[in-house]
Design a protein around this motif. Structure first.
Motif, PDB file in Angstrom:
ATOM      1  N   SER A 110       0.719  -1.194   0.025  1.00 19.64           N
ATOM      2  CA  SER A 110       0.094   0.049   0.036  1.00 19.64           C
ATOM      3  C   SER A 110       0.764   1.069  -0.071  1.00 19.64           C
ATOM      4  O   SER A 110       0.304   2.295  -0.430  1.00 19.64           O
ATOM      5  N   GLY A 111       2.106   1.296   0.491  1.00 21.87           N
ATOM      6  CA  GLY A 111       3.033   2.269   0.587  1.00 21.87           C
ATOM      7  C   GLY A 111       3.580   2.602   2.070  1.00 21.87           C
ATOM      8  O   GLY A 111       3.326   1.809   2.723  1.00 21.87           O
ATOM      9  N   ILE A 112       4.426   3.533   2.229  1.00 19.87           N
ATOM     10  CA  ILE A 112       5.034   3.796   3.473  1.00 19.87           C
ATOM     11  C   ILE A 112       4.333   5.104   3.929  1.00 19.87           C
ATOM     12  O   ILE A 112       4.572   6.230   3.266  1.00 19.87           O
ATOM     13  N   ALA A 113       3.954   5.159   5.014  1.00 24.56           N
ATOM     14  CA  ALA A 113       3.605   6.464   5.550  1.00 24.56           C
ATOM     15  C   ALA A 113       4.434   7.235   6.046  1.00 24.56           C
ATOM     16  O   ALA A 113       5.775   6.915   6.086  1.00 24.56           O
ATOM     17  N   ARG A 114       4.113   8.588   5.835  1.00 21.79           N
ATOM     18  CA  ARG A 114       5.187   9.905   5.947  1.00 21.79           C
ATOM     19  C   ARG A 114       5.419  10.127   7.470  1.00 21.79           C
ATOM     20  O   ARG A 114       5.030  11.000   8.197  1.00 21.79           O
ATOM     21  N   LEU A 115       5.908   8.972   8.379  1.00 22.63           N
ATOM     22  CA  LEU A 115       5.786   8.861   9.624  1.00 22.63           C
ATOM     23  C   LEU A 115       6.652  10.098  10.184  1.00 22.63           C
ATOM     24  O   LEU A 115       6.559  11.046  11.091  1.00 22.63           O
ATOM     25  N   ALA A 116       8.034  10.490   9.561  1.00 25.63           N
ATOM     26  CA  ALA A 116       8.697  11.603   9.986  1.00 25.63           C
ATOM     27  C   ALA A 116       8.185  12.975   9.747  1.00 25.63           C
ATOM     28  O   ALA A 116       8.271  13.689  11.018  1.00 25.63           O
ATOM     29  N   ASP A 117       7.270  12.800   8.959  1.00 23.49           N
ATOM     30  CA  ASP A 117       6.780  14.198   8.634  1.00 23.49           C
ATOM     31  C   ASP A 117       5.544  14.461   9.543  1.00 23.49           C
ATOM     32  O   ASP A 117       5.062  15.397   9.715  1.00 23.49           O
ATOM     33  N   LEU A 118       4.956  13.540   9.921  1.00 27.33           N
ATOM     34  CA  LEU A 118       3.854  13.324  10.767  1.00 27.33           C
ATOM     35  C   LEU A 118       4.302  13.743  12.126  1.00 27.33           C
ATOM     36  O   LEU A 118       3.529  14.482  12.852  1.00 27.33           O
ATOM     37  N   ARG A 119       5.501  13.198  12.430  1.00 27.47           N
ATOM     38  CA  ARG A 119       5.793  13.475  14.149  1.00 27.47           C
ATOM     39  C   ARG A 119       6.381  14.852  13.988  1.00 27.47           C
ATOM     40  O   ARG A 119       6.130  15.549  14.786  1.00 27.47           O
ATOM     41  N   ALA A 137      11.161   4.279   8.400  1.00 30.48           N
ATOM     42  CA  ALA A 137      11.206   5.535   8.615  1.00 30.48           C
ATOM     43  C   ALA A 137      12.607   5.903   7.999  1.00 30.48           C
ATOM     44  O   ALA A 137      12.897   7.016   7.383  1.00 30.48           O
ATOM     45  N   ARG A 138      13.478   5.129   8.667  1.00 26.35           N
ATOM     46  CA  ARG A 138      14.983   5.564   8.054  1.00 26.35           C
ATOM     47  C   ARG A 138      15.134   5.009   6.476  1.00 26.35           C
ATOM     48  O   ARG A 138      15.945   6.059   5.870  1.00 26.35           O
ATOM     49  N   LEU A 139      14.605   4.200   6.255  1.00 30.72           N
ATOM     50  CA  LEU A 139      14.852   3.747   4.766  1.00 30.72           C
ATOM     51  C   LEU A 139      13.865   4.969   3.770  1.00 30.72           C
ATOM     52  O   LEU A 139      14.867   5.281   2.883  1.00 30.72           O
ATOM     53  N   SER A 140      12.768   5.129   4.036  1.00 33.50           N
ATOM     54  CA  SER A 140      12.216   6.302   3.182  1.00 33.50           C
ATOM     55  C   SER A 140      12.793   7.575   3.203  1.00 33.50           C
ATOM     56  O   SER A 140      12.561   8.505   2.204  1.00 33.50           O
ATOM     57  N   THR A 141      13.450   7.954   4.357  1.00 35.59           N
ATOM     58  CA  THR A 141      14.280   9.262   4.306  1.00 35.59           C
ATOM     59  C   THR A 141      15.591   9.247   4.084  1.00 35.59           C
ATOM     60  O   THR A 141      16.254  10.413   4.020  1.00 35.59           O
ATOM     61  N   GLN A 142      16.093   8.014   3.893  1.00 31.39           N
ATOM     62  CA  GLN A 142      17.462   7.789   3.813  1.00 31.39           C
ATOM     63  C   GLN A 142      18.264   8.741   5.039  1.00 31.39           C
ATOM     64  O   GLN A 142      19.421   9.286   4.631  1.00 31.39           O
ATOM     65  N   ASP A 143      17.675   8.156   6.218  1.00 38.82           N
ATOM     66  CA  ASP A 143      18.051   9.032   7.332  1.00 38.82           C
ATOM     67  C   ASP A 143      18.190   8.132   8.413  1.00 38.82           C
ATOM     68  O   ASP A 143      17.297   7.669   9.069  1.00 38.82           O
ATOM     69  N   SER A 144      19.279   7.694   8.980  1.00 37.86           N
ATOM     70  CA  SER A 144      19.373   6.485   9.981  1.00 37.86           C
ATOM     71  C   SER A 144      19.091   7.160  11.389  1.00 37.86           C
ATOM     72  O   SER A 144      18.946   6.357  12.425  1.00 37.86           O
TER      73      SER A 144
END
Length: 434
Positions: A279-288, A320-327
């Motif tokens: 279904s996709g990857i939610a924008r967790l970092a942006d939501l937070r 969250a790390r994978l979708s933002t390329q930020d560990s």
């Protein structure tokens, strides 16, 4: 007399994810927490239970359809809408009330054995679901599905929900174990008139509305074309004026996220189900970052396919790390808080999700006899949390308390014979398969 749980480590799930060394959790006669903190500062006398591991709050599954243990494994390689229309909905049409009860009993036991003390549920025959959870000793926020399908009358479900709340109250049962909610399926399965009626009815009673939002990219094309987005539709129909939990919330724009934040809506992030159904990857970092309250959900055990929220803890951080390329996008501590305090915030519950005075004593004990903790407890707090989240997960959950009552000991339910519950599900599942 106050009961006191004492352990080498206590994780109260406060906003900073503190680690208390040699800590205690005091439980009063009402099943609420009287004190949580260092043992050296504990007040007064108490009946002490010494435990060898880690104490933390019960995890909160912010979105589930747990009776679907009956359907586990069915249609597992289909995309969401085909999976629903070709496999799940036809099978669910054969469900009987006793089938749902059997499924919810086993689903609740499965969660409790993994340290999940509360789940938010949307499924048919909610009265039988409530009875099942009261049987296992868990905690639930539930509602019968409000949906516009042949054989379902959304008006009748709204009316039934109103009558139940007006009769029994929003919360009932020992330790207020059951909370009633309105479970509107989705904007694509309900007309705007229904959404407006749900909003009006729920707000008049102070009740939560659970609703699927923007789960798959193609599910709500008509609503997007007419209203701009599902969150905008929810706003226009008044649903964002009250308590609302948006399940999935994958395909959101910046404006959608800002709207949810401004209205105080909660989100149930379901990374495992969203990944399995592509279904996709939610924008967790942006939501937070927007200060949206986010909890974690398993979704149903036919789309995940288990009810182990610890897997969602790991997946939420990984994706969250994978979708933002930020560990550094989501730390182990951040992920653990999503499953505890975050879930309570998303549900609008200030009495769950943390070991704090006045909250319900929903407590989990993690045993340390595992390679994940071979380095011992005398490690930095960050390393200890990492070992718990990344390495241990649920496999060392040994004891669980709900409202101060122990419901799991040595990894097994104290209230339900698991073998019998599994046999009941096997019988019910055979009927549902036809």
């Amino acid at each position: 007399m106050t009961r006191r749980l004492r352990a080498p480590v206590v994780l109260p799930a406060d906003p900073t994810c503190s680690v208390i060394r040699d800590g205690v959790v005091d439980i009063d006669d009402d099943g609420r927490i009287g004190y949580c903190g260092p043992a050296a500062s504990a007040p007064g006398d108490a009946e002490v239970t010494e435990l060898p591991g880690i104490l933390l709050p019960g995890l909160i599954n912010a979105h589930g359809h747990s009776p679907m243990v009956l359907l586990r494994g069915m249609g597992g390689d289909l995309p969401l809408l085909r999976w629903l229309r070709e496999v799940i909905w036809p099978a669910e049409a054969r469900l009987r009330p006793d089938d749902v009860h059997a499924g919810m009993v086993l689903g609740s036991v499965e969660m409790l054995r993994r340290g999940v003390t509360t789940s938010a549920e949307m499924y048919a025959y909610p009265e039988r679901m409530a009875d099942a959870v009261l049987t296992t000793g868990g905690r639930v926020v539930l509602g019968g599905p409000i949906i516009d399908l042949p054989g379902f009358d959304w008006r009748s479900t709204v009316t039934a929900t109103e009558r139940w709340i007006d009769s029994d109250g929003i919360r009932f049962g020992p330790g207020e174990r059951v909370e009633l909610s309105y479970a509107a399926h989705s904007a694509y399965m309900l007309p705007p008139e229904a959404l407006r009626e749900v909003a009006k009815s729920a707000q008049a009673r102070g009740a939560l509305v659970q609703i699927h939002v923007a789960e798959a990219p193609d599910e709500d094309e008509r609503q997007r074309a007419e209203f701009g987005s599902v969150p905008r539709l929810l706003d226009q129909t008044g649903l964002l004026d009250g308590r609302l939990l948006a399940a999935h919330a994958v395909h959101l724009s910046d404006e959608d996220i800002a709207l949810l934040a401004a209205r105080g809506a909660g989100v149930a992030h379901c990374p495992g189900s969203n990944a399995k159904l592509a279904s996709g990857i939610a924008r967790l970092a942006d939501l937070r970052a927007a200060s949206v309250s986010v909890g974690l959900g398993t979704d149903g055990p036919a789309s995940n396919d288990d009810l182990d929220l610890w897997e969602e803890v790991q997946l939420s951080a990984m994706l969250a790390r994978l979708s933002t390329q930020d560990s550094t996008a989501l730390s182990a501590a951040d992920a653990l808080l999503l499953a505890t305090r975050g879930g309570a915030d998303a549900l609008g519950r200030d009495d769950l999700g943390a070991l704090e005075q006045g909250r319900w004593a929903d407590v989990v004990h993690i045993d340390l006899d595992d390679p994940a903790f071979a380095a011992g407890l005398d490690v930095p707090n960050e390393q200890l949390l990492a070992n718990l989240v990344w390495a241990a997960g649920s496999r060392r959950v040994r004891d669980v308390w709900v409202a101060g009552e122990q419901v799991v000991a040595e990894g097994e339910s104290l209230r339900v014979d698991r073998a019998e519950a599994q046999a009941n599900v096997a019988t019910a599942a055979a009927h549902v398969r036809g």
